[in-house]
Design a protein around this motif. Structure first.
Motif, mmCIF file in Angstrom:
data_model
loop_
_atom_site.group_PDB
_atom_site.id
_atom_site.type_symbol
_atom_site.label_atom_id
_atom_site.label_comp_id
_atom_site.label_asym_id
_atom_site.label_seq_id
_atom_site.Cartn_x
_atom_site.Cartn_y
_atom_site.Cartn_z
ATOM 1 N N UNK A 1 19.282 -12.696 28.216
ATOM 2 C CA UNK A 1 19.665 -14.107 28.282
ATOM 3 C C UNK A 1 20.981 -14.266 29.041
ATOM 4 N N UNK A 2 21.878 -13.308 28.881
ATOM 5 C CA UNK A 2 23.136 -13.281 29.636
ATOM 6 C C UNK A 2 23.645 -11.843 29.635
ATOM 7 N N UNK A 3 23.642 -11.185 30.783
ATOM 8 C CA UNK A 3 24.063 -9.794 30.910
ATOM 9 C C UNK A 3 25.397 -9.759 31.646
ATOM 10 N N UNK A 4 26.511 -9.383 30.976
ATOM 11 C CA UNK A 4 27.817 -9.410 31.639
ATOM 12 C C UNK A 4 27.829 -8.613 32.948
ATOM 13 N N UNK A 5 27.548 -7.320 32.872
ATOM 14 C CA UNK A 5 27.412 -6.477 34.060
ATOM 15 C C UNK A 5 26.546 -5.312 33.647
ATOM 16 N N UNK A 6 25.274 -5.346 34.023
ATOM 17 C CA UNK A 6 24.329 -4.357 33.529
ATOM 18 C C UNK A 6 24.339 -3.068 34.328
ATOM 19 N N UNK A 7 24.899 -1.997 33.746
ATOM 20 C CA UNK A 7 24.859 -0.710 34.431
ATOM 21 C C UNK A 7 23.427 -0.237 34.637
ATOM 22 N N UNK A 8 22.508 -0.619 33.733
ATOM 23 C CA UNK A 8 21.111 -0.209 33.905
ATOM 24 C C UNK A 8 20.538 -0.787 35.194
ATOM 25 N N UNK A 9 21.030 -1.957 35.604
ATOM 26 C CA UNK A 9 20.580 -2.554 36.856
ATOM 27 C C UNK A 9 21.023 -1.701 38.032
ATOM 28 N N UNK A 10 22.283 -1.306 38.015
ATOM 29 C CA UNK A 10 22.824 -0.468 39.085
ATOM 30 C C UNK A 10 22.128 0.890 39.102
ATOM 31 N N UNK A 11 21.891 1.452 37.923
ATOM 32 C CA UNK A 11 21.227 2.760 37.847
ATOM 33 C C UNK A 11 19.812 2.702 38.401
ATOM 34 N N UNK A 12 19.095 1.624 38.130
ATOM 35 C CA UNK A 12 17.747 1.478 38.673
ATOM 36 C C UNK A 12 17.785 1.370 40.191
#
Length: 231
Positions: free
Chosen positions: A126-137
């Protein structure tokens, strides 16, 4: 008392990750549940809690299943303690007829490289401050479909490294995933752009270098002020 700061005095340094890869970890993840290398897989990595929006993901999966009967959804992560929310998600998957399509793996060691088992990754918070999982993907060359809230739009550019959708919009999420699964060429191109973006902006080296530059700038300004004060 909070005072609004001059934007020119604010410096943002994004978090960075160490670049790593291990194809064997990804291959083993698929093999552990009997999913072949050519089966389309959508994945999620993260803490299983209400704010992560997994109901939206399951709703999209139900829509996607009608178009792609062979599609699989991998959910990597667990919840805090004895988690009724996880049980709720499992029950919802059963009610939607997804029992043969959704795999709850729980905690997975080296999830940052295991996500390479996916064809696309979803960040449906709903609100992701800064998703490291996004960068890792993205570092693994995956296109990412994320909600356009919080810090995700600072990482993923809509139509470039993946897609952005509104929080809770399961229908659009399903459409974007269907588009990606339908086009290996688009997945590869978005994945290539994502990997390049990570290397340019979101590595540990970039984070440390930017921090060092900022410290030197602040120290330099402090020395200038001190000299003026004693002149």
């Amino acid at each position: 008392v909070y005072k609004r700061q001059d934007p020119g005095r604010v410096t943002t340094i994004p978090n960075g990750i160490a670049l790593e890869s291990d194809p064997e970890v990804a291959a083993n993840l698929r093999a552990s549940v009997g999913v072949s290398p050519d089966t389309p897989v959508v994945g999620f990595v993260g803490r299983l809690s209400p704010g992560k929006g997994l109901e939206m993901l399951l709703g999209a999966a139900a829509r996607l299943r009608t178009r792609r009967p062979d599609f699989q959804l991998f959910i990597l992560g667990d919840g805090p303690g004895v988690n009724g929310y996880v049980r709720k998600l499992r029950a919802m998957a059963d009610q939607l007829g997804l029992s043969d399509h959704v795999h709850f793996f729980g905690y997975v060691d080296r999830a940052a490289t295991a996500c390479a088992a996916f064809d696309a990754q979803v960040v449906c918070s709903r609100a992701e401050p800064f998703g490291l999982v996004t960068v890792e993907a993205m570092a693994q060359g995956l296109p990412v479909v994320a909600t356009n809230s919080g810090g995700s739009p600072e990482i993923v550019r809509d139509g470039v490294e993946g897609f952005l959708v509104a929080p809770g919009d399961a229908e659009t999420l399903a459409l974007r995933l269907d588009c990606l699964l339908d086009s290996p060429g688009l997945r590869r191109e978005m994945g290539r752009r994502g990997r390049e973006r990570v290397r340019r902006r979101f590595t540990v080296d970039h984070m440390l270098g930017a921090t060092e530059v900022l410290y030197m700038k602040v120290l330099g300004l402090a020395l200038v002020k001190e000299r003026r004060a004693t002149a």
